[in-house]
Enzyme design. Sequence first.
Site, PDB file in Angstrom:
ATOM      1  CE  LYS A 170      39.805  33.002   0.931  1.00 21.28           C
ATOM      2  NZ  LYS A 170      39.534  33.575   2.525  1.00 21.28           N
TER       3      LYS A 170
ATOM      4  CD  GLN B  14      37.868  33.304   5.307  1.00 27.25           C
ATOM      5  OE1 GLN B  14      38.818  32.349   5.082  1.00 27.25           O
ATOM      6  NE2 GLN B  14      37.930  34.707   4.934  1.00 27.25           N
TER       7      GLN B  14
ATOM      8  CG  ASP C 163      45.208  35.871   4.687  1.00 26.78           C
ATOM      9  OD1 ASP C 163      45.011  36.312   2.990  1.00 26.78           O
ATOM     10  OD2 ASP C 163      43.758  35.871   4.967  1.00 26.78           O
TER      11      ASP C 163
END
Length: 283
Positions: free
Chosen positions: A54, A98, A121
């Site tokens: 990422k 994460q 997200d």
Amino acid sequence: MSAHLIDGKKVAELVKNEVKKAVDKIIDHGDEPPCLAVILVGDDEASKVYVGHKEKACALAGIRSLTYRLPHDTEQGALEGLITQLSEDPSVDGILLQLPLPRHLNKERAIDLINPRKDVDGLHPYNQGMLAGGRVGIFPCTPLGVMELIASTKTTIQGKIAVVVGRSMLVGAPVSHMLNHAGASVINLHSRSVNPWDLARMGDILVVATGVRHLVDRRWVKPGAVVIDVGIHRHDGKLTGDVNFEEARSIASHITPVPGGVGPMTIAMLLSNCVKAWNLKHR
Ligand code: NAP
């Protein structure tokens, strides 16, 4: 018949190019580029690799990324304090927590504290609700990638029967909403579905996200269907999916390979969500 392969790498590159153009435009306009804050708690090896990917993808797109690496024994209060601080920080446009978190941490409580306008997200209940209601919001990356891959086949979604196998908040449920809003009649199957292959075989579009290797065999696939395999498994040193690729490809019209199908799309759509979050703040 052998199905056309859907090239996820190629579609992901197109998305990343669009993101880069959008970021260049922001910078040319004299504004700060989007800034993504990534929080990584603990030492999960796969998560470390994903975060590395990422960071690299952000750098290539011109997006600023800040990674907060917290030790495994981080307390809930400390994690929540950091999320609150980043949620309020005007220089941060996107926040990514994460997953998975170490077992002692409460994922839901942490996600609930992310500013929904920075929730790149798409996992905050606000954004999940906006998606369910067909409203504007920031939506989960892998499902957005699935929709891009279906679009790349030029298949008309409206009026079709779409079958989604799996109903997780990360993949199955959002994909079902997206296909529904795009005009498909959606059948959502899960672990309690009885003889699921009989329903799956009705699908003009079949999206599989179960985490069960090679669950979907020839019985599940309608001739000419578009098959999207979200699953990813390492088996005998090779990557493979939730779909038995060799069986399905002889029946489907289009199919994603594993690797090289859905996988590359997730980070591409994360970058796209960073630009979306920037726009929500500035425009
Ligand atoms: P998950 O949270 O474990 O959800 C799995 C879903 O599949 C659940 O809804 C479950 O039903 C359903 N299911 C399990 N066994 C089934 C069966 N025998 N028949 C029908 N449905 C069944 O997993 P996830 O997060 O959605 O991920 C699914 C897969 O996608 C995994 O392999 C994961 O690694 C992969 N993935 C890939 C990417 C990528 O970027 N390529 C991103 C995310 C996930 P219940 O709800 O009834 O339990």
